[in-house]
Design an enzyme around this catalytic site. Structure first.
Site, PDB file in Angstrom:
ATOM      1  N   GLU A  68       0.706  -1.150   0.708  1.00 14.60           N
ATOM      2  CA  GLU A  68      -0.243  -0.094   0.177  1.00 14.60           C
ATOM      3  C   GLU A  68       1.102   1.552   0.056  1.00 14.60           C
ATOM      4  O   GLU A  68       1.671   1.162   0.663  1.00 14.60           O
ATOM      5  CB  GLU A  68      -0.627   0.113   1.030  1.00 14.60           C
ATOM      6  CG  GLU A  68      -1.635   1.345   1.111  1.00 14.60           C
ATOM      7  CD  GLU A  68      -2.904   1.238   1.983  1.00 14.60           C
ATOM      8  OE1 GLU A  68      -3.456  -0.107   2.263  1.00 14.60           O
ATOM      9  OE2 GLU A  68      -3.360   1.883   3.018  1.00 14.60           O
ATOM     10  N   PHE A  70       0.792   5.905  -0.464  1.00 12.99           N
ATOM     11  CA  PHE A  70      -0.221   6.884  -0.312  1.00 12.99           C
ATOM     12  C   PHE A  70       0.687   7.752  -1.598  1.00 12.99           C
ATOM     13  O   PHE A  70       1.585   7.959  -1.397  1.00 12.99           O
ATOM     14  CB  PHE A  70      -0.691   7.405   1.075  1.00 12.99           C
ATOM     15  CG  PHE A  70       0.807   8.212   1.851  1.00 12.99           C
ATOM     16  CD1 PHE A  70       1.868   9.022   2.017  1.00 12.99           C
ATOM     17  CD2 PHE A  70       1.455   6.715   2.504  1.00 12.99           C
ATOM     18  CE1 PHE A  70       2.917   9.505   2.261  1.00 12.99           C
ATOM     19  CE2 PHE A  70       2.678   6.994   3.234  1.00 12.99           C
ATOM     20  CZ  PHE A  70       2.669   8.516   2.963  1.00 12.99           C
ATOM     21  N   THR A  99      -3.532   5.277  -1.380  1.00 15.55           N
ATOM     22  CA  THR A  99      -4.977   5.766  -0.854  1.00 15.55           C
ATOM     23  C   THR A  99      -6.001   6.987  -1.853  1.00 15.55           C
ATOM     24  O   THR A  99      -4.675   7.798  -2.153  1.00 15.55           O
ATOM     25  CB  THR A  99      -4.476   6.003   0.877  1.00 15.55           C
ATOM     26  OG1 THR A  99      -3.502   6.678   0.393  1.00 15.55           O
ATOM     27  CG2 THR A  99      -4.156   4.600   0.863  1.00 15.55           C
ATOM     28  N   ARG A 162     -15.417   4.586   3.481  1.00 18.35           N
ATOM     29  CA  ARG A 162     -16.824   5.488   4.139  1.00 18.35           C
ATOM     30  C   ARG A 162     -15.633   6.833   3.898  1.00 18.35           C
ATOM     31  O   ARG A 162     -15.404   7.743   3.777  1.00 18.35           O
ATOM     32  CB  ARG A 162     -17.497   5.310   5.064  1.00 18.35           C
ATOM     33  CG  ARG A 162     -17.972   6.031   5.837  1.00 18.35           C
ATOM     34  CD  ARG A 162     -19.173   6.599   7.030  1.00 18.35           C
ATOM     35  NE  ARG A 162     -17.216   6.086   7.906  1.00 18.35           N
ATOM     36  CZ  ARG A 162     -17.936   6.805   8.850  1.00 18.35           C
ATOM     37  NH1 ARG A 162     -19.301   6.481   9.642  1.00 18.35           N
ATOM     38  NH2 ARG A 162     -16.901   7.317  10.225  1.00 18.35           N
ATOM     39  N   ARG A 330       7.698   3.680   2.014  1.00 15.37           N
ATOM     40  CA  ARG A 330       9.446   3.898   2.261  1.00 15.37           C
ATOM     41  C   ARG A 330       9.375   2.289   1.833  1.00 15.37           C
ATOM     42  O   ARG A 330       8.634   0.930   2.279  1.00 15.37           O
ATOM     43  CB  ARG A 330       9.869   4.064   3.673  1.00 15.37           C
ATOM     44  CG  ARG A 330       9.808   4.769   4.259  1.00 15.37           C
ATOM     45  CD  ARG A 330      10.149   4.904   5.060  1.00 15.37           C
ATOM     46  NE  ARG A 330       9.329   6.218   6.497  1.00 15.37           N
ATOM     47  CZ  ARG A 330       9.142   6.290   7.293  1.00 15.37           C
ATOM     48  NH1 ARG A 330       9.805   5.363   7.798  1.00 15.37           N
ATOM     49  NH2 ARG A 330       8.734   7.088   7.833  1.00 15.37           N
ATOM     50  N   THR A 469      23.505  -4.897 -21.088  1.00 10.06           N
ATOM     51  CA  THR A 469      24.168  -3.779 -22.213  1.00 10.06           C
ATOM     52  C   THR A 469      25.394  -4.064 -21.301  1.00 10.06           C
ATOM     53  O   THR A 469      27.001  -3.824 -22.208  1.00 10.06           O
ATOM     54  CB  THR A 469      23.612  -2.438 -22.051  1.00 10.06           C
ATOM     55  OG1 THR A 469      22.145  -2.410 -22.401  1.00 10.06           O
ATOM     56  CG2 THR A 469      24.604  -1.592 -22.975  1.00 10.06           C
TER      57      THR A 469
END
Lengths: 672, 672
Positions: A68, A70, A99, A162, A330, A469
């Site tokens: 997750e 934000f 989020t 909600r 992070r 490469t």
């Protein structure tokens, strides 16, 4: 040339139109109207939906993880977050979620909005993504608008919440969205089964709920309204979650329930989070943390240890098919926990040599021009309006209709580095073309430049040299020193196993192949010599040579692409994910030349000598690509360049016998 | 497995959509509406028309030849003529033409009609073909009907002729077709530029023309009316033709003029021809021929010598881009003349591993299922109603809609051999399944059967073993003896040059690859053992096993084809002309099983033991195909069969430890 990677298995699985067809059991009905189609995918064909992937992995006992994030506050934060998506995406999350940040204009087109960040994760980073959406204080029209936009952008999963009421005096509205259940119902009502819907579960009960049991009933309502799975709020003890799951099952909740894992990463962030979520940190944890609260490293190490221990209990319980991590944007702690759990894919298999976009419209895409290998996001951006994507073969692309360049400075195409950092890498002051050559050489060799700074990127390559490469490093070093400014290359490969750690891709048991490729800028003097040399390499080497004005010389077919990467796999048709397409090359040319000006020249003052040097290169150099068609033999492209230098160093004296050659070289100069 | 071959160059050239596009010269207009298409060919896209091929070969000084045939009188004559098309087509004619036979219902659907023979040459033999058409005594409606039918059948070239008037009292009709010019005008009027039109030239003047000059003027009218090129009546002296060309050029006829060459093949046929065409045989020829008129071989040798000499003069004149041969439906003399002239392509390069159809609708076709490798005409027949053809990849063919089998006894799918010949080869009387095995073995080894007859064909293979399959002869011999009745196979190939004389195909400078393939009928007892053995070869070997009732067992994907032949070429996308397609296999299965009954069982009396043996095999055997996916390794399919025999010879004793295996084998039997 591509660093991004992702889980192979699911993508290959979804390549097949239908796993459940009974066609192998004889009695094929013949139907005249439907012939074959190489792009059998409809917009509504959603065999690869998230809930199906979850089901398959649950059934096979293959634990997954998800992450997750934000949305960032600033544009540069967005650039950093997207790099993090690429890095953390490489470990193989089943999905990520973003989020909803009501205060940050979350549904807008701003580069920091929840909507745009989730869209970027899907479209540009190829990550299965869930967009959070809160409904509190929103009109139905507004919510429907957000959902329509999400669908249009290729988002397929919604976390229905909600959200926190604005102000303390919140009251239920008669016809409004009062609970997440209302939002779930609305999504199912307006968008039928299009979205996979996730809802939140609270292992210790929602802080505002009347009771734990009351809260469980609300959760049951959300699931009954159409939610597909549950992700829980964070918790600190495995037992808390396992009891919660038992209680859910007891009242008839049967969908997947994913534990939300929060590796403690610092004292302040922990305090803030528990305050926001109204959670209590168990005494035994506080007792460890309080004494070391000023020692970030110690707390992080403890957090990792604590999370690993808890996750082990969860996984061993048999109740937990996958773990959901609250990353706080992070990397280190979450990656370490996942590594210790053995869930982080250290050497992920690549589906294709390039990162596959997760937009459903691009699902069948399996061929791209090689030119954008180091700028895949630019390629995705410039082809976002295509109605169908090359599948199986590139075909005769008479008009590939690439998007214009005028938006190309969009944030996700920008360099991750600041202007200052770029100036340090690419030179505060350029004195000659030679000083540009040295920048390229420093980048290739990973040695510091004259000012002592490492060159970590170039306008055409935002990342350090790819491992593949790197195999060519010595040759690249040598030619860049002399003004053959390489921006893309691949070695020839004659049937390496698809599991090869450096060049492998695709499902197991296959073999991958490549034709050697080299792309570079170089002066018109060099090009004149090069064209003479290339005559010796006909028809083995195909070339396209073009300058910024579009003067174009080639010995290849005008319209037909050359497949330069392909793979042979058990029980499949041939896959040829990379081509040199002559028409696309002319679109790429515009972008490749523009990068000299937009990313490099503009670092310097107008009319400054540094800017004039870059401008001169932009105006006068040629962009060259070379393909060595004879992939089973040793790559001859270095020999081509050597021969060019040799010709430049020792031009043949003009003798009567050489008159024809001199004539030809004159024609060539004219031609250019 | 394919014996048919044809000139590679033109077909590969026409694969490119447009040779004249200027797209390489920068400035690509981007157009949003047109994305790429893998089948860019319109019905009206006629870059490969005959006149263009002539022009290109004339420009490059590449002399060609063409062959004229007349329609046969009987159905068995048609079968023989079509075999001749295949054999003579392999020498690389630029085109063939089929004469119009007014007395033979030439526009009908009869297997001997001019229309059907020309259509077969185009569609089934892959030959560029010209259909003759005479207009004398025909209504415009009738002619338009013939032309529409020809177009519908894929014919693209018409030789426009007046034809011989019926009866001596012929008079010009006011609004009718009185001359070939009227027909040329009518074709151009009704069909615009669709057809390439050829007209006849008379080097000594048309027998009914008022004068040589008058006849030249008529020819000029025909060309001015829209004819694209001229083929001349036969002649006996090079000078006759060369003067004629000079005279044509002098009055402004600029189109190609092809000399009609008639190698004298016998005294009677020469007399008949000169009578019909009202030509005079030069004295010097008659003087040679009269004394040897009863010695056919001597006359033919003289005819060859005379034709070769005359052709050499013609070709050296520089006036003759190609030679047109009146074959009289015979092979030997024409082929010998062409061989001596160096025009016969002894080792023609193949465009694809299978013979490409010349129907314009099938122009892009470059993928076929391997199953019909030995029955390409059946494949073409059963897919003739398809609107588009696999191009680049087979794709997920959910419903390939193959034509029904009820017409499969059509003449071009029949065996070339008579019932008597077949009985000699396949056994006047069969006594056991073993006697069937021996027929297969005789075919494979080219050794006489027990009755002393060579087995030249099988119901699934109308020709002797292909050179490529010959490489596998020893293994095939061994397994057929034991009831593994092979009907199709190919060895693995790991990157042989495309110029390889046995397995090569496609343009020069490329590499071709194959996965090993084996297809056979075998008893259910063998299949039970085979399935056990195959578990050891997962996932290396893919199999499909089916019986006549459609009971089907496979470890491959239900819908995805497996590419088993592919090629990598300079400057091109990958070509994968042969696939094992699971859905098509079930259509092939019906045909493969039906051939037991239709071609073999029905040779014997109802209820006869011989017929019952074939019927038993038909009802109880399985059709098996195996693919060894690991093409760089040694073919493991022979080892699979060996392991199967080993298991049958030494079944493991049932011990407690083997209980599971016994259980599994029981399940397998049930499954089958």
């Amino acid at each position: 040339m591509v660093n991004q990677v992702q889980r192979v298995e699911d993508t290959w699985r979804t390549c097949s139109k239908s796993d459940s067809s009974g066609a192998s059991n004889s009695g094929c009905e013949s139907s005249k109207e439907s012939s074959r189609s190489s792009t059998p995918v409809l917009d509504t064909d959603r065999t690869d939906r998230l809930r199906d992937k979850m089901r398959r992995r649950t059934e096979s006992g293959d634990h997954w993880f998800s992450l997750e994030f934000f949305p960032p506050r600033t544009a540069s934060g967005a650039v950093n977050l997207i790099s993090r998506f690429d890095r953390m995406g490489s470990g193989g999350p089943l999905f990520i979620d973003v989020t909803w940040h009501p205060a940050g204009d979350p549904g807008s087109d701003k580069e920091t909005s929840s909507m745009m960040i989730a869209s970027t994760a899907v479209n540009y980073c190829g990550l299965e993504s869930i967009l959070h959406l809160t409904c509190c204080n929103q009109t139905k029209e507004k919510i429907t608008g957000y959902l329509s936009k999400a669908k249009r952008l290729g988002l397929k999963n919604i976390m229905a919440l909600r959200g926190d009421p604005m102000g303390a005096d919140w009251e239920e509205e008669e016809a409004g969205f009062n609970y997440a259940t209302d939002l779930v119902k609305h999504i199912r009502c307006e968008f039928d089964d299009y979205f996979d819907i996730c809802v939140a579960g609270y292992p210790t009960g929602h802080p505002e709920a009347e009771s734990y049991d009351e809260d469980l009933r609300h959760l049951k309502e959300k699931v009954d309204a159409g939610a597909d799975f549950i992700i829980t709020q964070l918790f600190f003890r495995a037992d808390t979650f396992l009891k919660f799951v038992r209680d859910c099952r007891a009242i008839g909740i049967t969908c997947p329930i994913l534990p939300g894992i929060f590796p403690i990463q610092g004292y302040q962030s922990l305090r803030q989070l528990v305050k926001l979520s109204k959670l209590e940190v168990p005494e035994e944890i506080m007792q460890v943390i309080e004494p070391i609260k000023d020692n970030d490293a110690a707390i992080r190490n403890y957090g990792i240890e604590q999370a690993v221990g808890m996750c082990r209990v969860l996984l061993e319980s048999g109740e937990v098919p996958g773990l959901h991590f609250y990353t706080l944007n992070r990397e280190v702690a979450t990656m370490e926990v996942l590594r210790q759990l053995g869930l982080w894919i250290e050497d992920p298999r690549r589906t294709l040599p390039w990162a596959v976009s997760a937009h459903p419209k691009r699902k069948v895409e399996d061929v791209r021009p090689i030119f954008w290998a180091s700028r895949p996001k630019s390629y995705i951006y410039r082809t976002q309006d295509w109605d169908d994507f090359p599948n199986g073969r590139w075909g005769n692309s008479s008009s590939p209709a690439f998007g214009e360049l005028n938006d190309y400075y969009l944030f996700y195409l920008k360099s991750k580095s600041s202007k200052d950092a770029l100036l340090k890498m690419w030179g505060e002051e350029l004195t000659s073309e030679q000083s540009v050559y040295e920048v390229f050489t420093s980048y290739i060799t990973a040695q510091p430049n004259v000012a002592g700074h490492k060159v970590m990127c170039l306008p055409w390559n935002d990342d350090p040299l790819a491992p593949e490469t790197n195999l060519l490093k010595d040759e690249l070093d040598k030619v860049n020193r002399r003004g053959v400014l390489t921006i893309n290359s691949q070695p020839s490969i004659n049937g390496k196993p698809s599991s090869d750690p450096i060049v492998g891709w695709g499902p197991p048991g296959g073999y991958v192949f490549q034709k050697a490729y080299l792309e570079f800028f170089t002066s018109s003097e060099n090009v004149t010599a090069l064209l003479k040399v290339l005559k010796k390499y006909e028809p083995r080497v195909n070339y396209h040579i073009v300058n910024v004005h579009g003067q174009n010389t080639t010995n290849a077919h005008d319209m037909q692409p050359n497949a330069v990467t392909w793979g042979i796999f058990p029980g499949r048709e041939i896959v040829q994910p990379t081509v040199v397409d002559p028409v696309s090359f002319l679109y790429w040319k515009d972008e490749a030349f523009a990068l000299w000006i937009e990313q490099w020249a503009k670092l310097y003052e107008d009319e400054s000598p540094s800017r004039m040097i870059i401008k001169y290169i932009h105006d006068n150099y040629f962009l060259v690509n070379l393909v060595d068609n004879d992939f089973p033999l040793d790559n001859c492209l270095w020999q081509v360049i050597d021969d060019m230098f040799e010709l430049l160093d020792n031009p043949p004296e003009e003798q009567p016998a050489d008159k024809n050659q001199a004539m030809r070289s004159k024609e060539l100069s004219v031609e250019l």
